[in-house]
Design a protein around this motif. Structure first.
Motif, mmCIF file in Angstrom:
data_model
loop_
_atom_site.group_PDB
_atom_site.id
_atom_site.type_symbol
_atom_site.label_atom_id
_atom_site.label_comp_id
_atom_site.label_asym_id
_atom_site.label_seq_id
_atom_site.Cartn_x
_atom_site.Cartn_y
_atom_site.Cartn_z
ATOM 1 N N ALA A 145 1.102 -1.402 0.145
ATOM 2 C CA ALA A 145 -0.013 0.167 0.011
ATOM 3 C C ALA A 145 0.874 1.320 0.171
ATOM 4 C CB ALA A 145 -0.984 -0.010 1.133
ATOM 5 N N HIS A 146 1.739 1.541 -1.209
ATOM 6 C CA HIS A 146 2.258 2.640 -1.224
ATOM 7 C C HIS A 146 1.721 3.531 -2.517
ATOM 8 C CE1 HIS A 146 6.535 1.966 0.873
ATOM 9 N NE2 HIS A 146 5.577 2.226 1.807
ATOM 10 N N TRP A 147 2.061 5.042 -2.352
ATOM 11 C CA TRP A 147 1.378 5.739 -3.087
ATOM 12 C C TRP A 147 1.563 5.545 -4.659
ATOM 13 C CZ3 TRP A 147 3.885 9.270 -6.431
ATOM 14 C CH2 TRP A 147 5.356 8.978 -6.737
ATOM 15 N N ASP A 148 2.829 4.940 -5.139
ATOM 16 C CA ASP A 148 2.873 4.870 -6.525
ATOM 17 C C ASP A 148 2.095 3.658 -6.893
ATOM 18 O OD1 ASP A 148 4.825 3.637 -4.634
ATOM 19 O OD2 ASP A 148 6.505 3.855 -6.391
ATOM 20 N N HIS A 149 1.828 2.744 -6.139
ATOM 21 C CA HIS A 149 0.950 1.479 -6.386
ATOM 22 C C HIS A 149 -0.392 1.635 -6.262
ATOM 23 C CE1 HIS A 149 4.634 -1.161 -6.418
ATOM 24 N NE2 HIS A 149 5.203 0.082 -5.675
ATOM 25 N N MET A 150 -0.915 2.923 -5.802
ATOM 26 C CA MET A 150 -2.517 2.735 -5.767
ATOM 27 C C MET A 150 -3.075 4.130 -5.759
ATOM 28 S SD MET A 150 -2.340 2.838 -1.254
ATOM 29 C CE MET A 150 -4.396 2.733 -1.266
ATOM 30 N N SER A 151 -2.202 4.936 -6.591
ATOM 31 C CA SER A 151 -2.654 6.112 -7.050
ATOM 32 C C SER A 151 -4.177 5.973 -7.695
ATOM 33 C CB SER A 151 -1.810 6.800 -7.967
ATOM 34 O OG SER A 151 -2.335 8.268 -8.549
ATOM 35 N N GLY A 152 -4.261 5.011 -8.833
ATOM 36 C CA GLY A 152 -5.311 4.976 -9.599
ATOM 37 C C GLY A 152 -6.467 4.298 -8.878
ATOM 38 N N ILE A 153 -6.417 3.812 -7.823
ATOM 39 C CA ILE A 153 -7.530 3.117 -7.134
ATOM 40 C C ILE A 153 -8.912 4.040 -7.240
ATOM 41 C CG2 ILE A 153 -8.549 2.069 -5.071
ATOM 42 C CD1 ILE A 153 -5.813 1.181 -4.236
ATOM 43 N N THR A 154 -8.708 5.384 -6.977
ATOM 44 C CA THR A 154 -10.068 6.177 -7.079
ATOM 45 C C THR A 154 -10.377 6.286 -8.337
ATOM 46 O OG1 THR A 154 -8.538 8.092 -7.342
ATOM 47 C CG2 THR A 154 -9.298 7.425 -4.986
ATOM 48 N N ASP A 155 -10.042 5.940 -9.620
ATOM 49 C CA ASP A 155 -10.518 5.889 -10.813
ATOM 50 C C ASP A 155 -11.435 4.593 -11.142
ATOM 51 O OD1 ASP A 155 -9.039 8.067 -11.232
ATOM 52 O OD2 ASP A 155 -7.546 6.872 -12.464
ATOM 53 N N PHE A 156 -11.566 3.683 -9.880
ATOM 54 C CA PHE A 156 -12.295 2.515 -10.015
ATOM 55 C C PHE A 156 -13.387 2.438 -8.767
ATOM 56 C CE2 PHE A 156 -8.407 1.602 -12.496
ATOM 57 C CZ PHE A 156 -8.806 1.256 -13.400
#
Length: 323
Positions: A145-156
């Motif tokens: 759960a680091h920033w560069d691995h989960m930034s796009g979660i809010t797009d889904f």
């Protein structure tokens, strides 16, 4: 829990310190005993693994592993891997999302100053351009759960986010660094914790078989974060991949058993010793399965060995369109 300083895994310290505080290669790992089998897998015929590159962080090899050159540019892959499976497709990590600029602005100022990134195209837009059927997508599986691995979660929105219990807990710990807690604190993620109900797997103590057919298997690999995982993927032609997340940042970390430089380990790894032991575990797996394709989450060379979404233009990656 260990308190993390403000400059963590994605920040770039003074390059002369990176070189000075390096470390030698780790010793060769003990071979896996003959009693440890290569696990069987029965992947479905239409299963595939597809690279979804969303951008890069600008780096050099000296940042990635001890002894690396200051003059060897390594643009770190930031993105996802799409696993196509008839029981439900999975994105492994999500890369940069549409709101990356707003998210990044919530990070500490020193972190922002020292971290340079380039966005290509968010994963959701690549899937749209490819004519992807979003009804196939069953979740986002996080290596950590680091920033560069989960930034796009809010797009889904509302899509299940599969995460280990330890990283789920760490995400909300104020001493855990490396995520967008300031941006995400009011976001109602659809978290779905998974455990490791299976027994030993290739020298790792436990495993989680996502669909019960051996094609997608997660093992615990704590070190970089408290709940980091490695995802083993077996395709129908019995080509095997190991998506190792940030266990190492470039393949040399495993092929030459080179850890991150001392200062980077100190700032960026939750448990450097735990990470070291998992590097040796993976090195032993690579000895047992020589044709295993090892995929560090930030190594563009590794993702170039996957298929690519059609109708998507990438920079720096030569991939084979296939969906």
């Amino acid at each position: 829990m260990k308190k993390w300083p403000l400059v963590a895994a994605a920040a770039v310290p003074a390059v002369h310190l990176i070189r000075r505080l390096g470390s030698p290669a780790l010793p060769p790992p003990a071979a896996l005993p003959p009693s440890v089998p290569i696990p069987e897998a029965t992947p479905p015929a239409d299963m595939d693994l597809v690279a979804v590159p969303t951008g890069v962080n600008n780096r050099v090899a000296a940042y990635a592993y001890s002894g690396g050159s200051l003059f060897d540019r390594r643009d770190f892959y930031i993105g996802a891997a799409l696993i196509k499976h008839p029981q439900g497709d999975l994105l492994v990590d999500s890369g940069f999302g549409r709101d990356i600029a707003k998210q990044f602005a919530t990070m500490p100022r020193l972190f922002q100053k020292l971290t340079k990134y380039e966005v290509w195209k968010p994963a959701v837009e690549q899937l749209e351009a490819a004519g992807y059927d979003f009804g196939r997508l069953s979740g986002i599986l996080l290596t950590h759960a680091h920033w560069d691995h989960m930034s796009g979660i809010t797009d889904f929105p509302d899509l299940p986010v599969l995460i280990s219990a330890r990283d789920h807990a760490a995400f909300y710990n104020p001493e855990m660094f490396g995520n967008f807690r300031g941006y995400f604190q009011d976001t109602p993620f659809n978290w779905q914790e998974f455990g490791f109900e299976g027994g030993p797997y290739l020298g790792f103590p436990r495993h989680h078989d996502v669909y019960g057919d051996g094609s997608i298997v997660c093992v615990p690999a704590p070190g970089h974060t408290p709940g980091s995982v490695i995802v083993f993927v077996t395709l129908p032609n019995q080509v095997r991949y190991a998506l190792v997340g940030d266990l190492v940042w470039q393949r040399e970390g495993l092929t030459r058993r080179l850890e991150r430089p001392f200062l980077i380990r100190r700032l960026g790894d939750f448990d450097a010793e735990g990470n070291r032991q998992n590097i040796l575990r993976m090195a032993a797996v690579m000895q047992r399965i020589p044709d295993l394709i090892v995929v560090p989450a930030h190594d563009q060379r590794a993702f170039a060995e996957m298929s690519q979404l059609p109708n998507v233009t990438t920079r720096g990656l030569t991939l084979t369109p296939n969906l």
